[in-house]
Scaffold this active site. Structure first.
Site, PDB file in Angstrom:
ATOM      1  N   GLY A 176       0.825  -1.202   0.000  1.00 49.89           N
ATOM      2  CA  GLY A 176       0.000   0.000   0.000  1.00 49.89           C
ATOM      3  C   GLY A 176       0.857   1.248   0.000  1.00 49.89           C
ATOM      4  N   HIS A 192      -4.853   2.099   7.229  1.00 50.16           N
ATOM      5  CA  HIS A 192      -3.469   2.576   7.375  1.00 50.16           C
ATOM      6  C   HIS A 192      -3.178   3.665   6.329  1.00 50.16           C
ATOM      7  CE1 HIS A 192       1.034   1.698   7.842  1.00 50.16           C
ATOM      8  NE2 HIS A 192       0.984   2.385   6.711  1.00 50.16           N
ATOM      9  N   GLU A 193      -3.615   3.420   5.088  1.00 49.90           N
ATOM     10  CA  GLU A 193      -3.330   4.383   4.006  1.00 49.90           C
ATOM     11  C   GLU A 193      -4.183   5.650   4.151  1.00 49.90           C
ATOM     12  OE1 GLU A 193      -0.710   3.778   2.547  1.00 49.90           O
ATOM     13  OE2 GLU A 193      -0.565   1.636   2.938  1.00 49.90           O
ATOM     14  N   CYS A 209       5.466  -0.026   7.279  1.00 48.13           N
ATOM     15  CA  CYS A 209       5.171   1.146   6.454  1.00 48.13           C
ATOM     16  C   CYS A 209       6.428   1.489   5.667  1.00 48.13           C
ATOM     17  CB  CYS A 209       4.785   2.321   7.358  1.00 48.13           C
ATOM     18  SG  CYS A 209       4.401   3.834   6.474  1.00 48.13           S
ATOM     19  N   LEU A 210       6.264   1.800   4.400  1.00 47.29           N
ATOM     20  CA  LEU A 210       7.419   2.189   3.583  1.00 47.29           C
ATOM     21  C   LEU A 210       8.066   3.462   4.120  1.00 47.29           C
ATOM     22  CD1 LEU A 210       6.014   1.345   0.055  1.00 47.29           C
ATOM     23  CD2 LEU A 210       7.909   0.207   1.228  1.00 47.29           C
ATOM     24  N   HIS A 245      -2.559   7.989   6.458  1.00 51.80           N
ATOM     25  CA  HIS A 245      -1.499   8.799   5.832  1.00 51.80           C
ATOM     26  C   HIS A 245      -2.068  10.094   5.247  1.00 51.80           C
ATOM     27  CE1 HIS A 245       2.188   6.473   6.034  1.00 51.80           C
ATOM     28  NE2 HIS A 245       1.617   5.389   5.520  1.00 51.80           N
ATOM     29  N   GLN A 295       2.999   9.955   1.104  1.00 52.97           N
ATOM     30  CA  GLN A 295       4.326   9.352   1.289  1.00 52.97           C
ATOM     31  C   GLN A 295       5.295   9.718   0.180  1.00 52.97           C
ATOM     32  OE1 GLN A 295       2.389   5.295   1.943  1.00 52.97           O
ATOM     33  NE2 GLN A 295       4.261   5.110   3.142  1.00 52.97           N
TER      34      GLN A 295
HETATM   35  C1  QAP Z   1       0.751  -0.813   5.000  1.00 53.38           C
HETATM   36  O1  QAP Z   1       2.915  -1.209   4.185  1.00 53.38           O
HETATM   37  C2  QAP Z   1       0.424  -2.056   5.789  1.00 53.38           C
HETATM   38  O2  QAP Z   1       9.542  -1.735   6.749  1.00 53.38           O
HETATM   39  C3  QAP Z   1       1.579  -1.035   3.768  1.00 53.38           C
HETATM   40  O3  QAP Z   1      11.587  -2.281   5.098  1.00 53.38           O
HETATM   41  C4  QAP Z   1       1.408  -2.975   6.151  1.00 53.38           C
HETATM   42  O4  QAP Z   1       3.600  -1.904   2.174  1.00 53.38           O
HETATM   43  C5  QAP Z   1      -0.842  -2.289   6.190  1.00 53.38           C
HETATM   44  C6  QAP Z   1       7.657  -2.240   3.676  1.00 53.38           C
HETATM   45  C7  QAP Z   1       1.073  -4.117   6.870  1.00 53.38           C
HETATM   46  C8  QAP Z   1      -1.171  -3.428   6.901  1.00 53.38           C
HETATM   47  C9  QAP Z   1      -0.230  -4.335   7.239  1.00 53.38           C
HETATM   48  C10 QAP Z   1       7.948  -1.971   4.986  1.00 53.38           C
HETATM   49  C11 QAP Z   1       8.720  -2.537   2.818  1.00 53.38           C
HETATM   50  C12 QAP Z   1       6.293  -2.203   3.158  1.00 53.38           C
HETATM   51  C13 QAP Z   1       9.265  -1.999   5.446  1.00 53.38           C
HETATM   52  C14 QAP Z   1       3.876  -1.661   3.324  1.00 53.38           C
HETATM   53  C15 QAP Z   1      10.315  -2.282   4.583  1.00 53.38           C
HETATM   54  C16 QAP Z   1      10.036  -2.554   3.262  1.00 53.38           C
HETATM   55  C17 QAP Z   1       5.229  -1.763   3.881  1.00 53.38           C
HETATM   56 CO    CO Z   2       2.358   3.502   5.556  1.00 45.79          CO
END
Ligand code: QAP
Ligand code: CO
Length: 169
Positions: free
Chosen positions: A46, A134-135, A92-93, A138, A51
């Protein structure tokens, strides 16, 4: 075709409140295309426009294993359909390398515009519901670390600030 730089916590630009998209036009469709490229490249499930320092209410999501189910939400809002909540580990990215449990409603109804500018509605549960919330956070300047204890949040902040200093030198 462009990969967009992703802002990282504690960057204050992540606290910006996004504005509604006024018209779904080719400019918006170009942003969506770049957001998908950036999200798939990361890789992530996401990404919110906030972001990538674009402060309009646009989200890209793909929670599928094959990465072939792109979902675009423009001007998204949601209603909670069920008092039931779910505790899920989130990442989270914009907070790379950190994953923590967050509790959220597990069943929501989402209203949004699609790429043609038409209003759409659907119900979401479990991971998809969590990801959408979550998004949408943001777009309102909120991060998953805001749900953690002050101590956990400040530890994450210090570690990322240290990493950013090393990257800059
Ligand atoms: C949000 O998050 C989310 O730490 C999206 O080193 C995540 O795509 C909602 C990511 C989990 C619900 C559950 C995170 C990639 C990606 C990192 C992501 C990383 C590389 C996170
Ligand atoms: Co995020």
């Amino acid at each position: 075709m462009a990969l967009l730089p992703i802002l990282e916590f504690p960057d204050s630009r992540l606290r910006t409140i996004a504005k509604d998209v006024i018209e779904v036009n080719d400019d918006i469709r170009a942003i969506v295309k770049d957001m998908f490229e950036t999200m798939y490249d990361a890789p992530g499930i996401g990404l919110a426009a906030t972001q990538v320092n674009i402060h309009q209410r646009i989200i890209t999501i793909d929670i599928s294993d094959e990465k072939d189910e792109p979902l675009v939400l423009i001007n998204p809002t949601f209603e909670i359909l069920d008092v039931e909540t779910d505790k899920m580990q989130e990442g989270c990215l914009s907070v790379p390398g950190f994953y923590e449990d967050v509790t959220r409603p597990k069943h929501i109804k989402v209203t949004h515009l699609n790429l043609e500018g038409n209003t759409c509605q659907f119900e979401a549960q479990d991971l998809l519901a969590v990801c959408i919330q979550h998004e949408i956070d943001h777009l309102e300047g909120k991060l998953f670390v805001d749900y953690l204890s002050k101590l956990k949040r400040s530890r994450i902040k210090s570690k990322l600030e240290k990493a950013h200093k090393l990257q800059a030198s």
